[in-house]
Design an enzyme around this catalytic site. Structure first.
Site, PDB file in Angstrom:
ATOM      1  N   HIS A  69     -11.188  10.066   7.480  1.00  7.00           N
ATOM      2  CA  HIS A  69     -10.997   8.621   7.597  1.00  7.00           C
ATOM      3  C   HIS A  69     -10.450   8.170   8.946  1.00  7.00           C
ATOM      4  O   HIS A  69     -10.911   7.179   9.493  1.00  7.00           O
ATOM      5  CB  HIS A  69     -10.058   8.162   6.481  1.00  7.00           C
ATOM      6  CG  HIS A  69      -9.795   6.699   6.457  1.00  7.00           C
ATOM      7  ND1 HIS A  69     -10.792   5.767   6.295  1.00  7.00           N
ATOM      8  CD2 HIS A  69      -8.625   5.989   6.555  1.00  7.00           C
ATOM      9  CE1 HIS A  69     -10.278   4.547   6.293  1.00  7.00           C
ATOM     10  NE2 HIS A  69      -8.971   4.656   6.464  1.00  7.00           N
TER      11      HIS A  69
ATOM     12  N   GLU B 140       0.846  -1.192   0.000  1.00 11.77           N
ATOM     13  CA  GLU B 140       0.000   0.000   0.000  1.00 11.77           C
ATOM     14  C   GLU B 140       0.881   1.241   0.000  1.00 11.77           C
ATOM     15  O   GLU B 140       2.105   1.162   0.173  1.00 11.77           O
ATOM     16  CB  GLU B 140      -0.946  -0.017   1.209  1.00 11.77           C
ATOM     17  CG  GLU B 140      -1.938  -1.169   1.163  1.00 11.77           C
ATOM     18  CD  GLU B 140      -2.904  -1.181   2.325  1.00 11.77           C
ATOM     19  OE1 GLU B 140      -3.899  -1.908   2.240  1.00 11.77           O
ATOM     20  OE2 GLU B 140      -2.677  -0.462   3.314  1.00 11.77           O
TER      21      GLU B 140
ATOM     22  N   ARG C 161      -1.000   8.910   2.152  1.00 12.77           N
ATOM     23  CA  ARG C 161      -2.374   9.372   1.994  1.00 12.77           C
ATOM     24  C   ARG C 161      -2.514  10.889   2.033  1.00 12.77           C
ATOM     25  O   ARG C 161      -3.327  11.454   1.302  1.00 12.77           O
ATOM     26  CB  ARG C 161      -3.248   8.750   3.092  1.00 12.77           C
ATOM     27  CG  ARG C 161      -3.480   7.272   2.888  1.00 12.77           C
ATOM     28  CD  ARG C 161      -4.279   6.687   4.025  1.00 12.77           C
ATOM     29  NE  ARG C 161      -4.536   5.267   3.776  1.00 12.77           N
ATOM     30  CZ  ARG C 161      -5.135   4.462   4.646  1.00 12.77           C
ATOM     31  NH1 ARG C 161      -5.520   4.936   5.819  1.00 12.77           N
ATOM     32  NH2 ARG C 161      -5.342   3.193   4.359  1.00 12.77           N
TER      33      ARG C 161
ATOM     34  N   ARG D 282      -0.910   8.771   9.514  1.00  9.56           N
ATOM     35  CA  ARG D 282      -0.846   7.314   9.725  1.00  9.56           C
ATOM     36  C   ARG D 282      -0.423   6.599   8.445  1.00  9.56           C
ATOM     37  O   ARG D 282      -0.996   6.816   7.383  1.00  9.56           O
ATOM     38  CB  ARG D 282      -2.205   6.788  10.177  1.00  9.56           C
ATOM     39  CG  ARG D 282      -2.259   5.269  10.320  1.00  9.56           C
ATOM     40  CD  ARG D 282      -3.607   4.827  10.843  1.00  9.56           C
ATOM     41  NE  ARG D 282      -4.666   5.022   9.875  1.00  9.56           N
ATOM     42  CZ  ARG D 282      -5.070   4.099   8.997  1.00  9.56           C
ATOM     43  NH1 ARG D 282      -4.466   2.923   8.945  1.00  9.56           N
ATOM     44  NH2 ARG D 282      -6.071   4.351   8.180  1.00  9.56           N
TER      45      ARG D 282
END
Length: 525
Positions: free
Chosen positions: A344, A115, A283, A379
């Site tokens: 999120h 990821e 992200r 994160r």
């Protein structure tokens, strides 16, 4: 009604249920959840759990990736503590029966994906519904255990503390808990109380979180005198499905990890212009890039394209996403997915140490509601479920060793001076107003003026909600709104203190990053 337990756990996600199972063979445990045992943000997690399982990977690489994503603000001790226990956490879940996706050709025996922000394939997963698989497995075990009393459709109002009862010593003695169906408040006393209530995504208008993510544990701990930290760092997931009938449906990071390309409506790829890592950037970088392109071009959404993969491959790797999109008339094998960023993950929370202890004796905090220092300013993907399991084990070990005394007699909840609400529309209007101005003023890109506007609105809402709470009988919506307003205030206060741009906090007034990374810690007056 008054009940007493050795341990009271508020929240039934991966953190709360992991802790309950570790303790229940030794102590009587109460597990309180607002809806049902399987209704939590953990159950919505798609991607997987990050851990060093392959010989080509290393602990140091995982730590380094976490630090890079966290923009230098990760606590080194906490990060090493979690990463070094990754394999042990995965093995514990496997031993409980979690059905991770297998791959016979892999040295580990399991399929590992990659990821954004990760330098290796280290994400162990159960297809594209890892959280649901973990949650189902733990839930079945919790329901079967004779020494775990489950209180579904119950919500905590506030913690019971020694200070509030006039005692000299500080400490948490349990909590007042509302039975949502009956409307009665139960007093639950406990030697140890654990907040595992999840994050606060519902403070924003658009979120990937379930409706239960209302910052309850963070707000209760703050009111009880605990410090909170880094609340300005709210992670906006770059890819939430954009469709009028797709409420809060996340398109996992793994889609980009497996080759998904972000495009504009005309098919142009745009991420390489924003970051050399393109779609595999962390992200915060991807979310800001999408936000920039949407605002610059007046777009409602952008598109995530993985149509170069076959339908069979997509069915094998992303069966749930494929099925949900097909329900909405989107065929991933032929066309791109419309996506937008959405709130999120709450990277900050209640300040804890490496045993999950808070500032209040007898009170622990684990999972998304805690600030351990692992996530820093952003994160790293799939570190969250790992943190849940690792700190559940740490809290269990400390609770079993502490053997705190049982609380003395506790008072029942006093409703003698309140009446039934005359106009509950006030709650729904305030809820809607809060979430809208938080989205407009405290979103992906911030300014001091926007933050001050939000703070002014929060102060007005706080007074109105306090008056309402003081004069009328409490219900689920009022409790959640009260907690959301506290959480919103903490987010804004932290954001105003940070006079730089770092990770998830980007300010147009302070676009540069300061040379020294420091956490934002708030202390109750």
């Amino acid at each position: 009604m008054i009940k007493t337990y050795d341990v009271l756990i508020l929240g039934s996600g991966a953190a709360g249920q992991s802790l309950a199972l570790r303790l229940a063979d030794h102590m009587r445990v109460a597990l309180v959840t607002k809806r049902t045992l399987d209704d939590s943000a953990s159950a919505w997690a798609q991607g997987g759990i990050a851990a060093v399982l392959d010989a080509t990977d290393s602990i140091e690489d995982h730590i380094r990736d976490t630090f890079v994503a966290g923009a230098g603000l990760c606590n080194e001790q906490a990060t090493r503590h979690v990463v070094e226990r990754g394999r042990q956490a995965i093995e514990w879940l496997i031993d409980r029966g979690v059905p991770f996706t297998r791959e016979d050709s892999s040295p580990t025996g399991y399929h590992l994906t990659r990821e954004g922000g990760h330098s290796h394939r280290r994400i162990i997963h159960a297809a594209d519904a890892t959280g649901a698989a973990v949650q189902r497995t733990l839930t079945d075990l919790v329901r079967e255990h004779p020494d775990i009393d489950v209180f579904e459709r119950h919500i905590a109002l506030d913690l019971v503390t020694a200070t509030k009862l006039g005692h000299r010593e500080r400490g948490c003695l349990g909590a007042y808990v509302l039975d949502i169906d009956s409307g009665h408040v139960v007093t639950i006393g406990a030697r140890n109380t654990v907040l595992a209530t999840g994050g606060a995504g519902k403070v924003y208008l658009y979120t990937t979180n379930p409706d239960v993510a209302t910052g309850d544990g963070i707000a209760m701990a703050w009111r009880a005198g605990c410090r909170v930290g880094n609340m300005e760092f709210v992670q906006f997931h770059p890819t939430c499905l954009y469709h009028p009938r797709a409420k809060s449906f996340l398109i996992t990071e793994a889609v980009r990890g497996e080759g998904g390309i972000l495009r504009l409506s005309d098919g142009t790829r745009f991420m390489p212009a924003h970051d050399e890592r393109a779609e595999l950037a962390p992200r915060d970088v991807v979310a800001r890039a999408i936000d920039f392109e949407m605002k610059k071009r007046g777009l409602d959404c952008v598109y995530l394209d993985i149509s170069h993969k076959s339908a069979d491959w997509l069915h094998e790797h992303f069966p749930n996403i494929l099925a949900r999109c097909l329900e909405l008339g989107i065929d991933l094998s032929k066309e791109p997915i419309p996506v937008v960023p959405a709130a999120h993950y709450t990277c900050g929370g209640v300040v804890t140490d490496l045993t999950a202890r808070t500032d209040l004796p007898g009170l622990y905090c684990i999972g998304e509601s805690a600030y351990t220092g692992l996530h820093g300013a952003n994160r790293l993907a799939s570190n969250s479920l790992l943190e849940c399991v690792v700190f559940a084990e740490a809290a269990a070990r400390d609770i079993l060793a502490s053997r705190r005394a049982a609380p003395g007699p506790l008072p029942v909840w006093d409703e003698s001076r309140v009446t039934d609400a005359d106009e509950e529309v006030v709650i729904s209007h305030n809820w809607d107003e809060l979430r809208r101005f938080m989205w407009d003023y405290v979103g992906i890109v911030r300014t001091t003026k926007r933050l001050q506007r939000a703070q002014h609105r929060i102060r007005l809402l706080s007074r109105e909600i306090h008056d309402y709470y003081s004069n009328f009988r409490v219900g689920n919506d009022l409790i959640e709104l009260r907690n959301l307003v506290v959480t919103a205030d903490l987010i804004v206060r932290c954001a105003l203190r940070r006079r730089e741009s770092r990770g998830l906090h980007y300010s147009r007034d302070y676009p540069d990053t300061l040379p020294r990374a420091r956490p934002t810690i708030l202390r109750p007056r």
